[in-house]
Design a protein around this motif. Structure first.
Motif, short mmCIF file in Angstrom:
data_model
loop_
_atom_site.label_atom_id
_atom_site.label_comp_id
_atom_site.label_asym_id
_atom_site.label_seq_id
_atom_site.Cartn_x
_atom_site.Cartn_y
_atom_site.Cartn_z
N PRO A 10 -14.65 -20.12 -25.20
CA PRO A 10 -14.50 -19.66 -26.58
C PRO A 10 -15.14 -20.62 -27.56
CG PRO A 10 -12.44 -20.57 -25.74
CD PRO A 10 -13.36 -20.47 -24.57
N LEU A 11 -15.64 -20.07 -28.65
CA LEU A 11 -16.17 -20.89 -29.72
C LEU A 11 -15.02 -21.51 -30.49
CD1 LEU A 11 -19.01 -18.62 -31.17
CD2 LEU A 11 -19.30 -20.76 -29.89
N TYR A 12 -15.18 -22.76 -30.86
CA TYR A 12 -14.23 -23.45 -31.73
C TYR A 12 -14.79 -23.44 -33.15
CZ TYR A 12 -11.43 -25.44 -27.88
OH TYR A 12 -10.60 -25.61 -26.80
N ILE A 13 -14.04 -22.84 -34.05
CA ILE A 13 -14.49 -22.70 -35.44
C ILE A 13 -13.39 -23.19 -36.37
CG2 ILE A 13 -15.08 -21.03 -37.25
CD1 ILE A 13 -16.40 -19.31 -35.10
N ALA A 14 -13.77 -23.91 -37.42
CA ALA A 14 -12.82 -24.32 -38.45
C ALA A 14 -13.36 -23.95 -39.82
CB ALA A 14 -12.55 -25.82 -38.38
N ILE A 15 -12.50 -23.38 -40.63
CA ILE A 15 -12.80 -23.16 -42.05
C ILE A 15 -12.09 -24.29 -42.78
CG2 ILE A 15 -12.57 -21.60 -44.02
CD1 ILE A 15 -12.62 -19.31 -41.91
N CYS A 16 -12.85 -25.20 -43.34
CA CYS A 16 -12.27 -26.46 -43.78
C CYS A 16 -12.66 -26.80 -45.21
CB CYS A 16 -12.70 -27.59 -42.84
SG CYS A 16 -14.49 -27.74 -42.66
#
Length: 260
Positions: A10-16
């Motif tokens: 899975p892709l690791y994504i953060a909205i930061c």
């Protein structure tokens, strides 16, 4: 990124963000819900924003309301009978333990996940949190034209982008992408042009989607439970509120970026 691709991690994504109230947790929730419920992806959320754990607590609050409210009970029954899958999991974690806990969670799950969204602390105040940021595949950053926002966000984006550019193979992060949030209809275009030029000159690709300033982004489940909702971990945004929000455009742009 394609839904339920069994041949990739899975892709690791953060909205930061580096400023409170800039929309970090709101957009993490909205993007997770849109990807999971509307676009067919299997999503998990790691809520590492301790001690707030706002996304995890929102799920608890929503579940309790559904138990007490016939409107939401009926809504959930109809929606999930058509969806044919469960709500996405939300795992609370200490910031420094987020990566390890995500690894353990995924290893124990029967489901295959396409995306893991991380809600990380706004302040990078220890080495383990910094490491978590650079262990993401992509960072997406909501920005506004306010001077306070820019003074906190620009140095963060510059530092992250420099690390990506200098990368010798020891960080996972591929790119960082700011997008305009809380755009007022009467705000001067020259201001956006000025900031966009400065950001692009730094080598940071700014996204095309602009999110308008709107009260709909705060519309959660109500106590009465008889109106449209937008922000939810259990339901996607209702169509009348989705129209004109540009959330759908934002998610589609995110999908395009991660697929390139």
């Amino acid at each position: 990124m394609s839904p339920t691709n069994q041949n990739r991690k899975p892709l690791y994504i953060a909205i930061c963000t580096q400023k409170g109230g800039a929309g970090k947790s709101v957009f993490t929730t909205l993007v997770a819900s849109y990807l999971h419920y509307q676009r067919g992806y299997n999503v998990a959320v790691m809520d590492c924003d301790y001690p707030q754990w706002s996304i995890y607590k929102m799920r608890q609050r929503e579940a309790e309301q559904i138990e007490r409210n016939s409107f939401y009970q009926n809504k959930a029954e109809v929606f999930f009978s058509k969806l044919n899958k469960l709500t996405y999991p939300i795992v609370p974690s200490q910031p420094e333990a987020g990566l390890q806990q995500a690894k353990e969670f995924l290893s124990q799950e029967k489901h295959i996940y396409d995306v893991v969204l991380f809600d990380l602390p706004g302040t990078v105040n220890n080495e383990s949190v910094v490491q978590t940021y650079f262990s993401m595949d992509y960072l997406f950053v909501p920005i506004t034209t306010s001077r306070i926002n820019m003074e906190s966000t620009l140095p963060f984006m510059i530092s992250v982008n420099e690390m990506i550019t200098m990368n010798q193979g020891n960080i996972k992060l591929r790119s960082i992408h700011p997008f305009w949030n809380m755009v007022a209809s009467k705000e001067k275009q020259e201001l956006y042009d000025y900031y966009e030029k400065a950001i692009l000159e730094l080598g940071i690709p700014i996204m095309q989607t602009r999110i308008p300033k709107s009260v709909r982004y705060d519309r959660e489940q109500s106590i009465e439970g008889n109106d449209y909702l937008f922000l939810s971990t259990i339901f996607p945004p209702d169509k009348p509120l989705l129209k004109g929000s540009n959330l759908d455009l934002l998610v589609e742009e995110i999908i395009t970026i991660v697929n390139n």
